[in-house]
Design an enzyme around this catalytic site. Structure first.
Site, PDB file in Angstrom:
ATOM      1  CG  HIS A  18      -2.194   0.161   7.507  1.00  0.00           C
ATOM      2  ND1 HIS A  18      -2.197   0.202   6.145  1.00  0.00           N
ATOM      3  CD2 HIS A  18      -2.207  -1.158   7.848  1.00  0.00           C
ATOM      4  CE1 HIS A  18      -2.237  -1.021   5.655  1.00  0.00           C
ATOM      5  NE2 HIS A  18      -2.243  -1.873   6.673  1.00  0.00           N
ATOM      6  CD  GLU A  45      -1.654   3.916   5.650  1.00  0.00           C
ATOM      7  OE1 GLU A  45      -1.982   2.818   5.172  1.00  0.00           O
ATOM      8  OE2 GLU A  45      -0.638   4.065   6.359  1.00  0.00           O
ATOM      9  CB  CYS A  95       0.897  -2.756   5.706  1.00  0.00           C
ATOM     10  SG  CYS A  95       0.082  -4.340   6.054  1.00  0.00           S
TER      11      CYS A  95
END
Length: 197
Positions: A176, A178, A77
């Site tokens: 994202h 994560e 991002c």
């Protein structure tokens, strides 16, 4: 040893994902800490803030030099924005690390309220399409000759927009991973680092 740029953004989430993939990971805020790692993750967050903090913490030149020397880097991002050679809709004083020959449009998918999730099939990442989380995300409008497109949005109003790229040792996604618990993209990056080593 993989560092996570810890100026702002999803630092803990990336550290957790990398260690879950068997890598050693540590936060990086200073040039001396950068010198001690083999690779770097630039997390999601706010790219204009990250740009300012890179100057305040005297990290811009060391990161740019390590990228030019071949250090593997993954940006998610805001990290994608920081790795781009050209940013549209950014602040005039915003500067990145000029790593990947691409043009990205900042906040391309809209504001925070326009955040969404969509499937993204990623070249080189086996299994089902990746369940991607987009939060005020960029997209890629142009890639240079040496840039491989790894993924595009699979559905919805932004279908077919480029959201994952690789140029040599540099990897970037506008989403994202994560935040999802799906470690395949982090494993892909850890393998890239190991192969280089």
């Amino acid at each position: 040893m993989i560092g996570v740029l810890a100026l702002q953004g999803d630092v803990r989430e990336h550290l957790r994902s990398l260690t879950s993939c068997g890598a050693q990971a540590r936060p990086v805020r200073r040039p001396a800490e950068l010198a001690a790692v083999d690779a770097l993750v630039i997390p999601g967050g706010e790219s204009t803030t990250m740009s300012k903090l890179a100057d305040i913490f005297e990290m811009r030149e060391p990161i740019t030099e390590r990228i030019a020397a071949g250090m593997p880097v993954y940006g998610s991002c805001a990290g994608m924005i920081m790795l781009a050679t050209e940013v549209l809709d950014g602040r005039p004083d915003q500067r990145g690390f000029d790593g990947i020959d691409m043009t990205v449009r900042r906040n391309a998918f809209g504001r925070q309220v326009d955040s969404f999730e969509a499937p993204v099939r990623l070249a080189g990442v086996p299994g089902e399409p990746f369940h991607a989380v987009f939060i005020r995300a960029p997209w890629v409008e142009r890639v240079g000759d040496g840039v491989e497109v790894l993924g595009r949005v699979g559905a919805g109003p932004a279908a077919d927009r480029v959201v994952a790229v690789r140029q040599g040792n540099l990897l970037a996604t506008s989403f994202h991973p994560e935040l999802t618990g799906d470690l395949r993209l982090h494993r892909y990056f850890v393998d890239l680092v190991r192969d280089r080593g």
